[in-house]
Design a protein around this motif. Structure first.
Motif, short mmCIF file in Angstrom:
data_model
loop_
_atom_site.label_atom_id
_atom_site.label_comp_id
_atom_site.label_asym_id
_atom_site.label_seq_id
_atom_site.Cartn_x
_atom_site.Cartn_y
_atom_site.Cartn_z
N LYS A 274 -0.92 4.53 0.75
CA LYS A 274 0.41 4.40 1.40
C LYS A 274 0.33 4.14 2.91
O LYS A 274 1.31 4.32 3.62
CB LYS A 274 1.29 5.61 1.12
CG LYS A 274 1.60 5.77 -0.35
CD LYS A 274 2.78 6.67 -0.58
CE LYS A 274 3.28 6.64 -2.01
NZ LYS A 274 2.29 6.85 -3.05
N GLN A 275 -0.84 3.70 3.36
CA GLN A 275 -0.95 3.37 4.79
C GLN A 275 -0.05 2.18 5.14
O GLN A 275 0.46 2.08 6.25
CB GLN A 275 -2.42 3.05 5.16
CG GLN A 275 -3.33 4.25 5.17
CD GLN A 275 -2.78 5.35 6.05
OE1 GLN A 275 -2.60 5.16 7.26
NE2 GLN A 275 -2.50 6.51 5.47
N CYS A 276 0.14 1.28 4.18
CA CYS A 276 1.01 0.12 4.42
C CYS A 276 2.47 0.57 4.56
O CYS A 276 3.27 -0.11 5.21
CB CYS A 276 0.87 -0.91 3.31
SG CYS A 276 1.07 -0.21 1.67
N VAL A 277 2.80 1.70 3.97
CA VAL A 277 4.19 2.19 4.02
C VAL A 277 4.46 2.93 5.33
O VAL A 277 5.48 2.72 5.97
CB VAL A 277 4.50 3.12 2.82
CG1 VAL A 277 5.96 3.56 2.84
CG2 VAL A 277 4.17 2.41 1.50
N VAL A 278 3.48 3.74 5.75
CA VAL A 278 3.74 4.59 6.92
C VAL A 278 3.78 3.80 8.23
O VAL A 278 4.31 4.28 9.23
CB VAL A 278 2.74 5.77 7.05
CG1 VAL A 278 2.86 6.70 5.88
CG2 VAL A 278 1.32 5.28 7.24
N VAL A 279 3.24 2.59 8.24
CA VAL A 279 3.31 1.80 9.48
C VAL A 279 4.55 0.90 9.50
O VAL A 279 4.86 0.30 10.52
CB VAL A 279 2.07 0.88 9.66
CG1 VAL A 279 0.82 1.68 9.93
CG2 VAL A 279 1.92 -0.08 8.50
N CYS A 280 5.25 0.82 8.37
CA CYS A 280 6.35 -0.15 8.27
C CYS A 280 7.56 0.30 9.11
O CYS A 280 8.12 1.37 8.89
CB CYS A 280 6.77 -0.31 6.81
SG CYS A 280 8.13 -1.48 6.65
N GLY A 283 10.48 0.93 6.97
CA GLY A 283 10.31 2.00 5.99
C GLY A 283 10.15 1.56 4.55
O GLY A 283 10.30 2.37 3.64
N ILE A 284 9.81 0.27 4.32
CA ILE A 284 9.72 -0.16 2.92
C ILE A 284 8.27 -0.14 2.43
O ILE A 284 7.34 -0.03 3.22
CB ILE A 284 10.31 -1.59 2.72
CG1 ILE A 284 9.56 -2.61 3.58
CG2 ILE A 284 11.79 -1.61 2.98
CD1 ILE A 284 9.93 -4.04 3.27
N ASP A 285 8.14 -0.26 1.13
CA ASP A 285 6.82 -0.34 0.51
C ASP A 285 6.63 -1.79 0.06
O ASP A 285 7.29 -2.24 -0.87
CB ASP A 285 6.77 0.63 -0.69
CG ASP A 285 5.38 0.70 -1.32
OD1 ASP A 285 4.59 -0.22 -1.08
OD2 ASP A 285 5.13 1.67 -2.05
N ILE A 286 5.73 -2.49 0.73
CA ILE A 286 5.54 -3.92 0.45
C ILE A 286 5.08 -4.16 -0.98
O ILE A 286 5.26 -5.24 -1.54
CB ILE A 286 4.55 -4.55 1.47
CG1 ILE A 286 4.52 -6.09 1.40
CG2 ILE A 286 3.15 -3.99 1.28
CD1 ILE A 286 5.78 -6.75 1.78
N ARG A 287 4.54 -3.12 -1.59
CA ARG A 287 4.05 -3.28 -2.98
C ARG A 287 5.20 -3.42 -3.98
O ARG A 287 4.98 -3.76 -5.12
CB ARG A 287 3.17 -2.08 -3.34
CG ARG A 287 1.92 -1.99 -2.49
CD ARG A 287 1.17 -0.73 -2.75
NE ARG A 287 1.99 0.45 -2.45
CZ ARG A 287 1.69 1.69 -2.80
NH1 ARG A 287 0.58 1.91 -3.47
NH2 ARG A 287 2.50 2.69 -2.49
N ASN A 288 6.42 -3.18 -3.51
CA ASN A 288 7.57 -3.37 -4.40
C ASN A 288 8.04 -4.82 -4.43
O ASN A 288 9.06 -5.14 -5.01
CB ASN A 288 8.74 -2.48 -3.94
CG ASN A 288 8.43 -1.01 -4.18
OD1 ASN A 288 7.69 -0.68 -5.10
ND2 ASN A 288 8.96 -0.15 -3.35
N GLY A 289 7.31 -5.70 -3.76
CA GLY A 289 7.67 -7.12 -3.78
C GLY A 289 8.51 -7.50 -2.56
O GLY A 289 8.77 -6.68 -1.69
N THR A 290 8.94 -8.77 -2.52
CA THR A 290 9.73 -9.26 -1.39
C THR A 290 11.03 -8.49 -1.29
O THR A 290 11.75 -8.36 -2.27
CB THR A 290 10.08 -10.75 -1.59
OG1 THR A 290 8.92 -11.41 -2.03
CG2 THR A 290 10.61 -11.37 -0.33
#
Ligand code: SF4
Ligand code: SF4
Length: 470
Positions: A274-280, A283-290
């Motif tokens: 979840k490092q990609c989420v905490v820097v966003c 606040g989104i999770d890019i793994r959920n798609g566009t």
């Protein structure tokens, strides 16, 4: 299903129901973004330094004696690349607007929302200035969270006061510059130096702009990008599966999971850290798609690349790619379609620039005097009376002379032999055009009048001459 598992699944599915900035209860969910580290963040930092420097310097830069950029909506006067545009240049403005709409459409179709992450003033000021001030004063996101949830003790009061004072000061600086783009630096300096009573309107505008910027960066923040910005809302219709976006390579990453990769568990490369989420910052999770909330800031690319380096896997699990490339497991390619649209974009910009640079410095409107036919001049000539209006769009006074083109006529200007038009002003004049009867072949003769400055023709205007043939 255990309660804990159900809660995690609910959280992971919540992006379908609400934005990350909103809690389940409908309250504001404050986004605490960590600072990314990596090549994309370094590039954005360098670009933002140049961008911010340009933003503050541009009102001071003069071209042809005019501001390089000034949008004076109050007087309807615009200066672009030192060229002054008046309401009379509405045609160029209209062409410019249409070009910009086509440009935005094609640009977004190819490059996605890259503007938002790399060039939008909102993102650059928020991520590169205000968020950095926040990290500096309140610490990292964990410390910020602790501070916000903690009691109002001395430490909290000092840090919050300092942060908001810094935010206010920088908002005031932006507000001054913003106002300079509208009224020019000279008028801005008058507001700063002279008594407030002489510039109440300007002073009030400064206060309103300061509070507006402060409100945006201290409170609204990512809400501007995810809810208010119309360009952000357009993404759903502008993007297609070939548009370049910041994307998670689900073929490579899934099934995600922690722990060792073995033949049995068949886990993908995403270790679900979840490092990609905490820097966003949204606040989104890019793994959920566009998602519409993604501003293409690349923070998640840097975060994931750092993780991949640590676990010894190839970089690029989150990267710039199109949906089509991800689906077909293709690396990023500059496709023929992208090349073609890019050429169209360059041509559009070149066309608009040519239109701007070849614009006339003077506008001339010529009308035959109403209710007048013609007058006999001697025995062999006729005259018509005309009204002329000239707009000088330059910053220098202009003196012009009028000459009849292609016909043996004479112009008799009322009150002198040349017309004087002040800088950035206009002038009215009346003149008689005298034509020999021998040159008049019809009742209504087409006439061209040349407008000459320093012996050089700068405009030609057409009109008609009323007379009779013998
Ligand atoms: S998903 Fe990635 S690129 Fe998009 S806003 Fe969040 S961190 Fe930036
Ligand atoms: S940073 Fe990379 S590995 Fe970690 S959760 Fe995000 S995509 Fe998966």
């Amino acid at each position: 299903m255990s309660n804990e598992k159900a809660t995690i699944e609910q959280l992971e599915e919540s992006f379908r129901d609400r934005m990350p900035s909103v809690t389940k209860e409908g309250k504001r969910n404050w986004i605490y973004a960590w600072q990314p580290k990596g090549k994309w963040y370094t590039r954005r930092t360098i670009l933002s330094v140049l961008y911010v420097a340009l933003f503050f310097a541009l009102p001071f830069i003069k071209m042809n004696g005019n501001p390089a950029l000034q949008i004076n909506v109050v007087e309807g006067k615009f200066s672009i690349l030192g060229l002054i545009f008046w309401p009379q240049d509405f045609f160029i403005f209209g062409v410019g607007m249409v070009t910009m709409v086509i440009f935005i459409y094609l640009f977004t179709m190819i490059y996605g929302r890259v503007f938002c992450g790399w060039a939008c003033p909102q993102t650059i000021f928020m991520e590169m200035i205000f968020r950095k001030m926040e990290w500096m004063v309140e610490g990292n996101p964990n410390e910020q969270r602790k501070l916000n949830n903690g009691p109002w003790n001395g430490n909290k009061i000092v840090r919050k006061t300092l942060k908001h004072l810094l935010f206010l000061a920088f908002s005031f600086l932006i507000a001054n510059t913003f106002l300079a783009y509208i009224i020019g630096v000279e008028d801005l300096f008058k507001i700063i130096q002279e008594p407030v009573t002489q510039h109440v309107g300007g002073f009030v505008a400064l206060i309103i702009f300061t509070l507006a910027f402060y409100g945006v960066y201290a409170f609204a923040r990512e809400i501007i990008c995810t809810v208010i910005c119309p360009y952000g809302r357009l993404q759903s219709v502008l993007l297609d599966r070939n548009s370049v976006i910041v994307a998670y390579d689900y073929n490579r990453g899934e099934p995600r999971g922690k722990g060792r990769r073995t033949e049995e568990n068949k886990l993908g490369d995403c270790i679900d850290c979840k490092q990609c989420v905490v820097v966003c910052p949204t606040g989104i999770d890019i793994r959920n798609g566009t998602q519409l909330e993604c501003i293409n800031c690349t923070a998640c690319i840097d975060a994931c690349n750092t993780v991949m380096d640590k676990v010894g896997l190839p970089r690029g699990l989150v990267r710039y790619a199109s949906e089509a490339q991800l689906a077909d497991n293709q690396p990023f390619k500059f496709t023929g379609r992208m090349k073609f649209y890019s050429v169209v974009l360059v041509l559009l910009l070149a066309g608009l620039t040519t239109l701007l640079l070849t614009r006339n410095d003077v506008d001339v409107t010529l009308l035959r005097a109403r209710g007048q036919l013609f007058q006999e001049v001697g025995t062999d000539s006729l005259s018509n009376l005309y009204h002329l209006n000239m707009v000088n769009k330059t910053v220098k006074d202009i003196d012009v002379q009028l000459k009849v083109e292609e016909l043996p006529g004479v112009i008799k200007l009322v009150g002198g032999h040349q017309l004087h038009t002040p800088a950035e002003g206009q002038a009215e004049s009346t003149f008689f055009l005298v034509l020999p009867k021998s040159a008049i072949k019809r009742r209504d003769t087409d006439v061209k009048i040349g407008v000459y400055k320093d012996g050089k023709r700068i405009r030609t205007v057409k009109t008609s001459f009323l007379g009779y043939t013998e």
